[in-house]
Write a protein that holds these residues in place. Structure first.
Motif, PDB file in Angstrom:
ATOM      1  N   UNK A 134      -3.831  -9.494 -30.183  1.00 12.81           N
ATOM      2  CA  UNK A 134      -2.870 -10.768 -29.812  1.00 12.81           C
ATOM      3  C   UNK A 134      -1.617 -10.366 -28.955  1.00 12.81           C
ATOM      4  N   UNK A 135      -2.030  -9.566 -27.725  1.00  8.50           N
ATOM      5  CA  UNK A 135      -1.197  -9.100 -26.910  1.00  8.50           C
ATOM      6  C   UNK A 135      -1.496  -7.976 -26.307  1.00  8.50           C
ATOM      7  N   UNK A 136      -0.349  -7.192 -25.827  1.00  3.97           N
ATOM      8  CA  UNK A 136      -0.555  -5.888 -25.204  1.00  3.97           C
ATOM      9  C   UNK A 136       0.863  -5.129 -25.555  1.00  3.97           C
ATOM     10  N   UNK A 137       0.611  -3.655 -25.892  1.00  2.00           N
ATOM     11  CA  UNK A 137       1.651  -2.696 -26.108  1.00  2.00           C
ATOM     12  C   UNK A 137       1.905  -1.994 -24.972  1.00  2.00           C
ATOM     13  N   UNK A 163       1.461 -12.344 -22.550  1.00  2.00           N
ATOM     14  CA  UNK A 163       0.638 -11.059 -22.439  1.00  2.00           C
ATOM     15  C   UNK A 163       0.984 -10.292 -20.884  1.00  2.00           C
ATOM     16  N   UNK A 164       1.932  -9.521 -20.851  1.00  2.00           N
ATOM     17  CA  UNK A 164       2.493  -9.162 -19.616  1.00  2.00           C
ATOM     18  C   UNK A 164       2.045  -7.831 -19.459  1.00  2.00           C
ATOM     19  N   UNK A 165       0.965  -7.489 -18.555  1.00  2.00           N
ATOM     20  CA  UNK A 165       0.610  -6.478 -18.112  1.00  2.00           C
ATOM     21  C   UNK A 165       1.403  -5.597 -17.382  1.00  2.00           C
ATOM     22  N   UNK A 166       1.055  -4.226 -17.055  1.00  2.00           N
ATOM     23  CA  UNK A 166       1.988  -3.628 -16.249  1.00  2.00           C
ATOM     24  C   UNK A 166       2.011  -4.096 -14.773  1.00  2.00           C
ATOM     25  N   UNK A 199       5.924  -7.793 -40.137  1.00  2.00           N
ATOM     26  CA  UNK A 199       4.360  -7.620 -40.163  1.00  2.00           C
ATOM     27  C   UNK A 199       3.557  -8.640 -39.861  1.00  2.00           C
ATOM     28  N   UNK A 200       3.933  -9.739 -40.578  1.00  2.00           N
ATOM     29  CA  UNK A 200       3.054 -11.061 -40.321  1.00  2.00           C
ATOM     30  C   UNK A 200       3.228 -11.643 -39.068  1.00  2.00           C
ATOM     31  N   UNK A 201       4.307 -11.437 -38.721  1.00  2.00           N
ATOM     32  CA  UNK A 201       4.685 -12.277 -37.300  1.00  2.00           C
ATOM     33  C   UNK A 201       4.041 -11.597 -36.232  1.00  2.00           C
ATOM     34  N   UNK A 233      -1.153 -14.873 -34.090  1.00  2.00           N
ATOM     35  CA  UNK A 233      -1.731 -15.371 -32.813  1.00  2.00           C
ATOM     36  C   UNK A 233      -1.231 -14.719 -31.643  1.00  2.00           C
ATOM     37  N   UNK A 234      -0.029 -14.880 -31.382  1.00  2.00           N
ATOM     38  CA  UNK A 234       0.590 -14.323 -29.962  1.00  2.00           C
ATOM     39  C   UNK A 234       0.351 -15.247 -28.775  1.00  2.00           C
ATOM     40  N   UNK A 235       0.075 -14.662 -27.936  1.00  2.00           N
ATOM     41  CA  UNK A 235       0.212 -13.329 -27.466  1.00  2.00           C
ATOM     42  C   UNK A 235       1.692 -12.827 -27.399  1.00  2.00           C
ATOM     43  N   UNK A 236       1.859 -11.470 -27.793  1.00  2.00           N
ATOM     44  CA  UNK A 236       2.929 -10.894 -27.440  1.00  2.00           C
ATOM     45  C   UNK A 236       3.035  -9.827 -26.568  1.00  2.00           C
ATOM     46  N   UNK A 237       4.050  -9.258 -25.971  1.00  2.00           N
ATOM     47  CA  UNK A 237       4.102  -7.957 -25.360  1.00  2.00           C
ATOM     48  C   UNK A 237       5.019  -7.148 -26.139  1.00  2.00           C
ATOM     49  N   UNK A 238       4.756  -6.067 -26.657  1.00  2.84           N
ATOM     50  CA  UNK A 238       5.611  -5.209 -27.263  1.00  2.84           C
ATOM     51  C   UNK A 238       5.782  -3.730 -26.375  1.00  2.84           C
ATOM     52  N   UNK A 239       7.259  -3.516 -26.302  1.00  5.47           N
ATOM     53  CA  UNK A 239       7.604  -2.301 -25.863  1.00  5.47           C
ATOM     54  C   UNK A 239       7.882  -1.412 -27.062  1.00  5.47           C
TER      55      UNK A 239
END
Length: 184
Positions: A171-174, A113-116, A62-64, A68-74
């Protein structure tokens, strides 16, 4: 000269711009997703991601993912977890399997931060038609464009379709996926 009419027009422009920016983020699991909230703050509101949220809590991530990220989460939906062999989720949620659960979950996360559009562009530029990505777990994911859809492939060759792309977070994109992507 700044007249009341110009002031009203300026306020309407600001209001329309704010509405347009808000409307750009899709709902997920029946809940609005807010670009000013982080990955966890949004995920807990999605009815389609209750299993993922429980797994993230059990893994201590959760904390991770609030960081701040950025993260891309699938982000796999509940039905993706339900499609795993019977008892898999329950077994992974046990404290003694925390390391394995953490590896599986971090195999769904990319730094950046990887957008489509970025995934499609990387796949188009690649000689084999796949965008090759390294996850936080150190495992590989590959993205391939088929028609208007993006499919994510894990190291075992299993494919998951991105069903909702570009859910912006602070902090990123899902990207919502219909399959749990498993490392080797």
């Amino acid at each position: 000269m700044f007249t009341p009419i110009k002031a009203a027009a300026a306020l309407m422009t600001v209001a329309l711009t704010a509405t347009t920016a808000f409307a750009a983020n899709p709902d997920v699991g029946g809940a609005p997703m807010f670009a000013e909230k982080n990955i966890i703050e949004n995920a807990v509101n999605s009815a389609d991601h209750t299993t993922l949220v429980a797994a993230v809590k059990a893994a201590g991530l959760v904390d991770a993912l609030m960081g701040e990220g950025p993260f891309t989460v699938f982000a796999p939906v509940n039905n993706a977890f339900a499609a795993l062999p019977a008892g898999t989720v329950e077994t992974l949620l046990k404290p003694e399997n925390k390391d394995q659960l953490t590896k599986i979950l971090t195999a769904h996360v990319i730094a950046g931060d990887l957008t489509a559009a970025k995934l499609k562009s990387a796949a188009a530029k690649s000689a084999d038609g796949f965008a090759h990505l390294q996850t936080l777990s150190g495992d590989a994911l590959s993205a391939q464009v088929r028609g208007n859809n993006i499919y994510m492939f894990d190291e075992n060759g299993n494919a998951g379709k991105i069903t909702i792309a570009d859910v912006d977070q602070s902090n990123g994109v899902i990207h919502v996926v219909d399959t749990v992507l498993l490392p080797k």
